[in-house]
Design a protein around this motif. Structure first.
Motif, PDB file in Angstrom:
ATOM      1  N   VAL A   1      -7.199   2.124  -6.699  1.00 56.16           N
ATOM      2  CA  VAL A   1      -6.910   3.624  -6.339  1.00 56.16           C
ATOM      3  C   VAL A   1      -8.226   4.205  -5.561  1.00 56.16           C
ATOM      4  CG1 VAL A   1      -6.264   5.960  -7.149  1.00 56.16           C
ATOM      5  CG2 VAL A   1      -5.363   3.726  -8.230  1.00 56.16           C
TER       6      VAL A   1
ATOM      7  N   VAL B   1      -4.344  -3.252  -9.518  1.00 57.40           N
ATOM      8  CA  VAL B   1      -4.114  -1.791  -8.606  1.00 57.40           C
ATOM      9  C   VAL B   1      -5.644  -1.314  -8.183  1.00 57.40           C
ATOM     10  CG1 VAL B   1      -3.439   0.603  -9.079  1.00 57.40           C
ATOM     11  CG2 VAL B   1      -1.851  -1.328 -10.347  1.00 57.40           C
TER      12      VAL B   1
ATOM     13  N   ALA C   1      -4.748   9.270 -11.079  1.00 57.87           N
ATOM     14  CA  ALA C   1      -4.717   7.829 -10.685  1.00 57.87           C
ATOM     15  C   ALA C   1      -4.341   7.168 -11.934  1.00 57.87           C
ATOM     16  CB  ALA C   1      -6.414   7.581 -10.355  1.00 57.87           C
TER      17      ALA C   1
ATOM     18  N   GLN D   1       0.665  -1.157   0.163  1.00 52.56           N
ATOM     19  CA  GLN D   1       0.064  -0.131  -0.050  1.00 52.56           C
ATOM     20  C   GLN D   1       0.905   1.098   0.046  1.00 52.56           C
ATOM     21  OE1 GLN D   1      -2.371  -0.472   3.662  1.00 52.56           O
ATOM     22  NE2 GLN D   1      -3.969  -1.471   2.438  1.00 52.56           N
TER      23      GLN D   1
ATOM     24  N   LYS E   1      -6.419   8.896  -0.987  1.00 51.65           N
ATOM     25  CA  LYS E   1      -5.123   9.023  -1.637  1.00 51.65           C
ATOM     26  C   LYS E   1      -4.253   7.760  -1.547  1.00 51.65           C
ATOM     27  CE  LYS E   1      -5.050  13.949  -1.595  1.00 51.65           C
ATOM     28  NZ  LYS E   1      -5.443  14.433  -2.730  1.00 51.65           N
ATOM     29  N   ARG E   2      -4.994   6.668  -1.308  1.00 49.97           N
ATOM     30  CA  ARG E   2      -4.211   5.428  -1.217  1.00 49.97           C
ATOM     31  C   ARG E   2      -4.196   4.658  -2.469  1.00 49.97           C
ATOM     32  NH1 ARG E   2      -4.387   1.941   4.108  1.00 49.97           N
ATOM     33  NH2 ARG E   2      -4.128   3.899   4.755  1.00 49.97           N
ATOM     34  N   VAL E   3      -3.181   3.843  -2.422  1.00 47.94           N
ATOM     35  CA  VAL E   3      -3.180   2.912  -3.755  1.00 47.94           C
ATOM     36  C   VAL E   3      -2.683   1.550  -3.073  1.00 47.94           C
ATOM     37  CG1 VAL E   3      -1.818   2.389  -5.819  1.00 47.94           C
ATOM     38  CG2 VAL E   3      -2.469   4.478  -5.318  1.00 47.94           C
ATOM     39  N   ASP E   4      -3.649   0.549  -3.469  1.00 46.83           N
ATOM     40  CA  ASP E   4      -3.166  -0.881  -3.166  1.00 46.83           C
ATOM     41  C   ASP E   4      -2.830  -1.674  -4.467  1.00 46.83           C
ATOM     42  OD1 ASP E   4      -4.142  -0.579  -0.328  1.00 46.83           O
ATOM     43  OD2 ASP E   4      -6.252  -0.649  -1.002  1.00 46.83           O
ATOM     44  N   VAL E   5      -1.614  -2.354  -4.229  1.00 44.31           N
ATOM     45  CA  VAL E   5      -1.021  -2.914  -5.245  1.00 44.31           C
ATOM     46  C   VAL E   5      -0.899  -4.219  -4.887  1.00 44.31           C
ATOM     47  CG1 VAL E   5       0.919  -3.233  -7.028  1.00 44.31           C
ATOM     48  CG2 VAL E   5       0.106  -0.806  -5.794  1.00 44.31           C
TER      49      VAL E   5
ATOM     50  N   VAL F   1      -0.719   7.101 -12.140  1.00 43.12           N
ATOM     51  CA  VAL F   1      -0.238   6.072 -11.064  1.00 43.12           C
ATOM     52  C   VAL F   1      -0.261   4.735 -11.661  1.00 43.12           C
ATOM     53  CG1 VAL F   1      -0.718   5.395  -8.920  1.00 43.12           C
ATOM     54  CG2 VAL F   1      -0.370   7.732  -9.163  1.00 43.12           C
ATOM     55  N   THR F   2      -1.641   4.293 -12.152  1.00 41.89           N
ATOM     56  CA  THR F   2      -1.662   3.136 -12.580  1.00 41.89           C
ATOM     57  C   THR F   2      -0.851   2.686 -14.013  1.00 41.89           C
ATOM     58  OG1 THR F   2      -3.980   3.057 -11.773  1.00 41.89           O
ATOM     59  CG2 THR F   2      -3.616   1.626 -13.502  1.00 41.89           C
TER      60      THR F   2
END
Length: 65
Positions: A32, A30, A14, A2, A37-41, A17-18
């Motif tokens: 978003v 991914v 977004a 994260q 403002k969090r990104v889980d990968v 970022v992706t």
């Protein structure tokens, strides 16, 4: 993994970022969340490589708490 990306403010951000994450691992999953403002990968790629590419495209991440 994260990431918290404080300067990610819109859908265009977004998508950028992706795209950056997919440049490291095209198979990464991914998710978003713009309001937080969090990104889980989900990826087998190295977290440091992900962070470096995000930094390179202007979205410096920090580890989400």
């Amino acid at each position: 993994m994260q990431f918290q990306i404080d300067n990610m403010a819109c859908g265009g951000c977004a998508r950028s970022v992706t795209r950056a994450i997919h440049s490291v691992d095209p198979q990464a999953k991914v998710a978003v969340d713009l309001p937080s403002k969090r990104v889980d990968v989900v990826s087998g790629a190295d977290e440091a490589a992900m962070a470096a590419v995000l930094e390179d495209v202007g979205y410096p991440p920090r580890r989400a708490a």
